[in-house]
Design a protein around this motif. Structure first.
Motif, short mmCIF file in Angstrom:
data_model
loop_
_atom_site.label_atom_id
_atom_site.label_comp_id
_atom_site.label_asym_id
_atom_site.label_seq_id
_atom_site.Cartn_x
_atom_site.Cartn_y
_atom_site.Cartn_z
N PRO B 487 0.83 -1.20 0.00
CA PRO B 487 0.00 0.00 0.00
C PRO B 487 0.87 1.26 0.00
O PRO B 487 1.97 1.28 0.57
CB PRO B 487 -0.81 -0.09 1.29
CG PRO B 487 -0.45 -1.35 1.94
CD PRO B 487 0.65 -2.02 1.20
N LEU B 488 0.32 2.30 -0.63
CA LEU B 488 1.04 3.57 -0.77
C LEU B 488 0.19 4.71 -0.26
O LEU B 488 -1.03 4.72 -0.46
CB LEU B 488 1.36 3.80 -2.25
CG LEU B 488 1.74 5.22 -2.67
CD1 LEU B 488 3.15 5.56 -2.24
CD2 LEU B 488 1.60 5.40 -4.18
N THR B 489 0.82 5.67 0.38
CA THR B 489 0.17 6.94 0.64
C THR B 489 1.24 8.02 0.64
O THR B 489 2.42 7.72 0.45
CB THR B 489 -0.63 6.91 1.97
OG1 THR B 489 -1.44 8.08 2.03
CG2 THR B 489 0.28 6.86 3.17
N TYR B 490 0.82 9.23 0.81
CA TYR B 490 1.82 10.30 0.89
C TYR B 490 1.39 11.30 1.95
O TYR B 490 0.22 11.39 2.30
CB TYR B 490 2.04 10.98 -0.47
CG TYR B 490 0.81 11.57 -1.10
CD1 TYR B 490 0.13 10.87 -2.09
CD2 TYR B 490 0.31 12.82 -0.73
CE1 TYR B 490 -1.00 11.39 -2.69
CE2 TYR B 490 -0.82 13.35 -1.32
CZ TYR B 490 -1.48 12.62 -2.30
OH TYR B 490 -2.60 13.15 -2.88
#
Lengths: 321, 611
Positions: B487-490
């Protein structure tokens, strides 16, 4: 294995599954291909799925699948009463099915569906539904990103308001959904990418999508910072990354009114570059952006999503549903 | 040159003198004809020569498959059967040498070759001691060792299901003479399958040749050029088989089970080359499951019938590795397919007793272990203190010194370090600034950066979430997370909040639950940005990992050693020169004339720009 399930049907998009699986294997060289090879271990996965769901129809979509090791498909022979193959278009796959699963027949002489004879009617009935399944999955994913807020959503780029917010950032958290959207975008853009020298983005979400696509197509990416949603260009920024005579594609996440497209188009034009097309996950209406650029592609519009997405010029709570 | 020590292998040594002599003649004459070709018809083949493949199979038969009873003259195989089996091993892949060599029907070609020898070669006819019927039996054993995949044999008659194989094949030469062709075929087939270790690899120069091919195929191709049908695909598909041999260092017997010993060093090398643990687990799983399926079939058709289980008794096949993560992932992969291959005469009660004894022993060992751990803990505190001081001086650990050098070269050659006046934060200005955006927008460099980070994150024991800090961090994080399928977020630093849509600034706290947060950023100078982000988003610092492309120490900022320990960097080579804002000559009324000011920056207040 990733499948899309509906009622008593399990739909397996083989090309997407192989893309997902080979991405984890290739690692350094993840690329989008237009043809995939079915592996023996994936056939194992299919068999496992068939065994674990005894009351389900299994639809195996072989779109863009060009090869499977010999004798692999024959392992499906004891389950063929529940399996229907769609989009068997490549000659090797046709040959493999006809040799290794001789009990299967073509549902019609001019189509690419294979099943046992007693299921031909069913296969033909499902044909329309199968054609829509991928699109429906795209819609499901995009719809899951859309939510209404307590107050009208302020659209930074245009200064307008909307009744819904499209949280594309949420997409990145769900690996399978993100992969699927990227895969579908890549599929849509595959034949167009050779027309451009680089892809360009303006927003952060758009930049992330552009970055992934740039990797898949091995193409240059350029991020014009400060254009959207909030306007914050650096003082004296001459946008050196845009070169005269070069062709670009603008990648966005959600296009509402087309303001950022307009800015990007103007910036590229000012540097004597060419904006060939724009593409993204979703847009407000089918025609959004077409007043600025002829080719504006999206995986879905809010019309198709059956969402009453509205834009309005003033802050009006009564517009929120 | 044929190695001579094959004569010491038990299945050969147990033959009578007469058969041994004949066998030696066969080996001397025909072993050299076995294929030592590596690349043919766009396919890369593992070695099928005598010194590696045949030799290994003889060893496997003698040391892994056969029990003592198999060598018993009365209850086991007689000399003639051993002889025929050994000949079958010698000739089973000779078909790989033919001009139209193919994997699909090589067993049939090998059988035809043997027939041709018998028909045309006086030497063979005279010295092989085989009758016509025995030749037929030998051919059927050879054919059955590998399924014929060209469609000429129906599936129900392929391999061990061939009707030409029998439990007992009576021979013309006497009522008491028989050949158990089905059993011999099963032994050859399983032993052939078990030759999956690195012993089959051959010389290092062959290995180098293959690696060159792999590099060539991949490095010159983009997605559009990759030839998925022809030469490229053939090479790479075959290379896959070749690579798998590296993963297994040994095949051995442990009581009723066969165990594949994983080569952990090779696994580590593959992970360093950015191969994911998931895909390695998949490869191991494929090997184990394939052999297991073969054993299951052989047990069902042959080994569980009559007295054959006394000669070959295999309950199951497993693997052994010290890499916990690999073990876990591989078991997960094969779990749904794990069916114990139980022979009809299992002996559960003895096994349970032994298992219980083992458990009790393990518990005692664990108590001793805990006591010694406590002592080691106290001793290591001093070492830790020393290391902490070292870190403050040298900065965070550099992931790859070669990449560090390359990044430094790129920065200089492309003029990515720009000189002027830049705002760092409320307190300091900087005299130079690295154009990390230009760096990330260069395909080649981004690939290298991503490759190094992925290599480092690969094999993290717990699930992680990749968090990009601001735009450049988010771009690197996007590629890393896509590659790792995480999973990716910023996150948005406070200095850039004004540049992002309000909704883009938020992240869901649930996203960070029970996962290792991996923060990826382009530059760290003082850790102020990182600290604020951690505070703002309430990120758990216990397990956090911080990855930065550049770490730029300065005299003005003391190193935050707590964070340095949790940080890894790609380049520490560019310390930064800072100036106190109060003393800065460019700090005029109305603000700093800085190159990195943005259009919407308020003049009366300096914003943090780079930290």
């Amino acid at each position: 294995m990733i499948s899309f399930d509906k009622d008593k049907i399990i739909y397996i998009a083989t090309d997407f599954n192989m893309f997902f699986i080979t991405a984890s294997e290739r690692m350094k060289y993840i690329r989008y291909d237009q043809e995939y090879d079915l592996t023996e271990s994936f056939v194992d996965e299919i068999i496992r799925c068939i065994i674990s769901k005894p009351n389900f129809e299994i639809i195996i979509d072989l779109n863009n699948v060009g090869y499977v090791p010999s004798r692999s498909l024959s392992r499906l022979s004891e389950y063929i009463s529940r399996v229907i193959f769609y989009n068997v278009n490549k000659s090797m796959m046709i040959s493999r099915i006809e040799n290794e699963l001789p009990e299967l027949v073509r549902a019609k002489t001019d189509n690419s569906i294979y099943c046992i004879e007693s299921r031909i009617d069913k296969a033909l009935k499902l044909e329309k539904e199968i054609k829509d399944i991928r699109k429906n999955e795209i819609r499901r994913v995009i719809k899951s990103l859309i939510s209404s807020k307590e107050e009208p959503n302020y659209l930074e780029s245009s200064g307008l308001y909307s009744n819904f917010y499209v949280d594309v950032k949420q997409l990145f958290v769900n690996v399978q959904d993100f992969y699927y959207i990227v895969f579908c975008l890549a599929e849509q853009l595959y034949s167009k990418m050779n027309r451009v020298d680089a892809i360009v983005s303006s927003s952060k979400n758009g930049a992330i999508i552009a970055c992934i696509l740039a990797g898949l197509f091995d193409i240059k990416e350029v991020h014009i910072i400060g254009v959207g949603p909030k306007y914050a260009m650096k003082l004296g920024d001459s946008i050196d990354c845009i070169k005269e005579g070069k062709k670009y594609a603008f990648i966005y996440d959600f296009m509402c009114t087309g303001t950022e497209l307009k800015i990007i188009s103007a910036l590229i034009n000012s540097k004597k570059g060419v904006l060939e097309f724009a593409a993204g996950i979703a847009k407000y209406k089918e025609h959004t952006g077409k007043n600025i650029l002829e080719n504006v592609y999206a995986l879905a519009s809010t019309d198709e999503l059956e969402i009453d997405y509205k834009i309005f010029g003033e802050f009006k709570r009564e517009e929120i549903q | 040159m044929i190695r001579e020590d094959y004569k010491d292998i038990r299945c050969i040594a147990e033959m009578t003198d007469q058969y041994q002599k004949s066998f030696d003649l066969m080996v001397n004459e025909y072993a050299k004809k076995l294929s030592d070709k590596l690349i043919e018809n766009n396919s890369v083949y593992t070695l099928h020569d005598f010194n590696h493949h045949c030799f290994n199979i003889y060893k496997i038969i003698s040391e892994v498959l056969f029990s003592e009873i198999a060598f018993d003259k009365k209850r086991g195989l007689d000399s003639r059967e051993l002889y025929i089996l050994n000949l079958a091993v010698l000739f089973h892949d000779i078909g790989m040498n033919s001009l139209d060599m193919s994997r699909d029907n090589h067993s049939k070609l090998s059988a035809d070759y043997v027939q041709e020898l018998y028909d045309t070669q006086e030497f063979f006819k005279k010295n092989s001691l085989l009758t016509l019927q025995e030749i037929k039996a030998l051919k059927e054993i050879i054919i059955a060792h590998s399924d014929i995949k060209d469609g000429s044999v129906p599936e129900q008659y392929n391999g061990l299901k061939s009707p030409n194989l029998t439990i007992e094949c009576k021979l013309d030469s006497g009522a008491d003479k028989y050949l158990r062709t089905l059993f011999l075929a099963a032994v050859l087939r399983i032993a052939d399958e078990l030759d999956v270790s690195c012993r089959r690899l051959g010389e290092a120069d062959l290995e180098r040749e293959l690696r060159k091919i792999e590099e060539k195929v991949y490095s010159n191709k983009s997605g559009n050029d990759f030839d998925t049908k022809g030469k490229d695909f053939d090479y790479l598909n075959s290379l896959k088989h070749w690579k798998r041999l590296h993963y297994i260092s040994d095949v051995k017997r442990e009581e009723n089970n066969i165990v594949l010993q994983i080569d952990d060093e090779e696994i580590r090398k593959e992970m360093d080359a950015s191969q994911s643990i998931l895909s390695l687990a998949q490869e191991i799983m494929n090997i184990v499951v394939k052999i297991r399926d073969e054993i299951k079939m052989a047990n069902k058709i042959v080994f569980s019938t009559k007295d054959f289980h006394q000669m070959v008794y295999i309950q199951d096949i497993s693997f052994n590795t010290n890499n916990n993560e690999l073990e876990k992932k591989t078991h997960e992969a094969i779990d749904y397919r794990k069916t114990a291959i139980v022979n009809s005469l299992e002996k559960p009660s003895e096994n349970i007793k032994e298992t219980l004894t083992e458990i009790i022993k393990e518990k005692d060992n664990k108590n001793d272990e805990i006591a010694s751990l406590e002592k080691r803990k106290l001793d290591s505190l001093d070492v830790l203190k020393e290391n902490k001081n070292k870190l403050e001086e040298t900065g965070p650990k550099v992931l790859d010194e070669k990449i560090e050098e390359e990044l430094s070269k790129e920065v200089i050659q492309r003029g990515l370090i720009q000189f002027g006046h830049y705002i760092l934060n409320n307190d300091y200005c900087a005299r130079d600034w690295i154009d990390t955006r230009e760096l990330i927008e260069t395909k080649k460099i981004l690939s290298k950066i991503v490759g190094v980070i992925v290599k480092n994150l690969n094999g993290l024991e717990e699930e992680s979430v990749i968090i990009g800090v601001d735009l450049i961090g988010a771009l690197v994080a996007a590629r890393v997370s896509f590659t790792l399928q995480n999973p990716l977020t910023y996150v948005v630093s406070s200095k850039n909040e004004g540049l992002n849509a309000d909704m883009e600034v938020e992240i869901s706290p649930r996203l960070l639950e029970n996962k290792i947060p991996v923060l990826i950023t382009d530059v760290i100078v003082s850790y102020e940005t990182i600290k604020k982000i951690i505070e703002k988003y309430k990120i758990n610092t216990e397990k956090i990992l911080i990855v930065t492309v550049f770490y730029r120490p300065s005299k003005e900022y003391g190193s935050e050693s707590n964070f340095i320990e949790k940080t890894v960097s790609l380049n520490n080579k560019y310390p930064i020169e800072l100036y106190n804002k109060l003393d800065c000559r460019y700090n005029k009324k109305g603000g700093c004339f800085a190159k990195n000011r943005t259009l919407n920056q308020k003049d009366e207040k300096s914003e943090e720009m780079m930290d």
